[in-house]
Design an enzyme around this catalytic site. Structure first.
Site, PDB file in Angstrom:
ATOM      1  CD  GLU A  63      15.729  -4.529   5.517  1.00  9.69           C
ATOM      2  OE1 GLU A  63      16.613  -5.005   4.784  1.00  9.69           O
ATOM      3  OE2 GLU A  63      14.817  -3.793   5.105  1.00  9.69           O
ATOM      4  CD  GLU A  74       7.578   3.377  11.331  1.00 10.94           C
ATOM      5  OE1 GLU A  74       8.410   2.447  11.317  1.00 10.94           O
ATOM      6  OE2 GLU A  74       7.000   3.765  10.303  1.00 10.94           O
ATOM      7  CB  CYS A 124       4.464   0.436  13.079  1.00  8.48           C
ATOM      8  SG  CYS A 124       6.040  -0.424  12.900  1.00  8.48           S
TER       9      CYS A 124
HETATM   10  N1  THU Z   1       9.769  -0.199   7.329  1.00  7.83           N
HETATM   11  C1  THU Z   1       9.853   0.577   8.432  1.00  7.83           C
HETATM   12  O1  THU Z   1      10.844   0.590   9.156  1.00  7.83           O
HETATM   13  N2  THU Z   1       8.791   1.370   8.725  1.00  7.83           N
HETATM   14  C2  THU Z   1       7.682   1.502   7.947  1.00  7.83           C
HETATM   15  O2  THU Z   1       6.802   2.271   8.280  1.00  7.83           O
HETATM   16  C3  THU Z   1       7.563   0.735   6.701  1.00  7.83           C
HETATM   17  C4  THU Z   1       8.612  -0.273   6.464  1.00  7.83           C
HETATM   18  C5  THU Z   1      10.938  -0.994   6.966  1.00  7.83           C
HETATM   19  C6  THU Z   1      10.812  -2.482   7.083  1.00  7.83           C
HETATM   20  C7  THU Z   1      11.842  -2.952   6.093  1.00  7.83           C
HETATM   21  O3  THU Z   1      13.121  -2.952   6.723  1.00  7.83           O
HETATM   22  C8  THU Z   1      11.863  -1.890   5.023  1.00  7.83           C
HETATM   23  O4  THU Z   1      11.256  -0.746   5.613  1.00  7.83           O
HETATM   24  C9  THU Z   1      11.122  -2.273   3.758  1.00  7.83           C
HETATM   25  O5  THU Z   1       9.847  -2.697   4.044  1.00  7.83           O
END
Ligand code: THU
Length: 165
Positions: A63, A74, A124
């Site tokens: 993040e 992903e 993704c």
């Molecule tokens: N996120 C992912 O890494 N993959 C997903 O399939 C859904 C969301 C992450 C993005 C963010 O850091 C956190 O999850 C909350 O949305």
């Protein structure tokens, strides 16, 4: 006017019903959640991609204070795989999520994995679809403590998708 239906057949499995290969891949996705950088959401996502050459490439979400640069687990894994093994097909991807959000302090570690599987976001799906269209189908394994879902292809998660122009 003609009505059409888009039908997707998927499998719901328990951990015990998985092959050793799938279990291994899910375990890698689960352990990758420890590497997430998530000071804002506290929502840890891990992904593990099995390549056609037998290698496993992993990723976790990262993040950013500016939010939009945030990278999902992903895509992190898929782009890493594309860069490490150009031209090699991606056979399957496993995804798992872990969070303390909504859990009391002291909740056992394993119980903080999501009960229901989380599904990759639209961006993704599109990113994975690119490699599927180029190199062949990618199976998607979504881990949840209560159930595991298997999608036969990325396209099945993104019906009527855009791959060519
Ligand atoms: N996120 C992912 O890494 N993959 C997903 O399939 C859904 C969301 C992450 C993005 C963010 O850091 C956190 O999850 C909350 O949305």
């Amino acid at each position: 006017m003609k009505k059409l239906q888009i039908v997707t057949e998927i499998e719901e499995l328990t951990y015990d019903e998985l092959t050793a290969e799938d279990r291994g891949l899910i375990d890698r996705a689960k352990s990758m959640t420890r590497t997430s950088y998530v000071p804002y959401s506290h929502f840890h996502v891990g992904a593990a991609l099995l390549m056609a050459n037998g290698e496993i490439v992993t990723g976790s979400n990262q993040e950013n204070a500016a939010f939009s640069p945030t990278m999902c687990a992903e895509r992190n894994a898929a782009f890493q795989a594309g860069a490490l093994y150009p031209g090699v097909a991606m056979k399957k991807i496993a995804i798992a999520a872990w969070t303390m959000n909504g859990h009391e302090e002291g909740t056992p570690y394993e119980l903080c994995f999501q009960g229901q599987p989380i599904s990759p976001c639209g961006v993704c799906r599109q990113a994975l679809l690119e490699y599927e269209a180029a190199y062949g189908t990618i199976e998607v394994l979504l881990y949840g403590r209560e159930r595991i879902l298997r999608f036969p292809t990325v396209a099945s998660l993104l019906p009527y998708c855009f791959t060519e122009f």
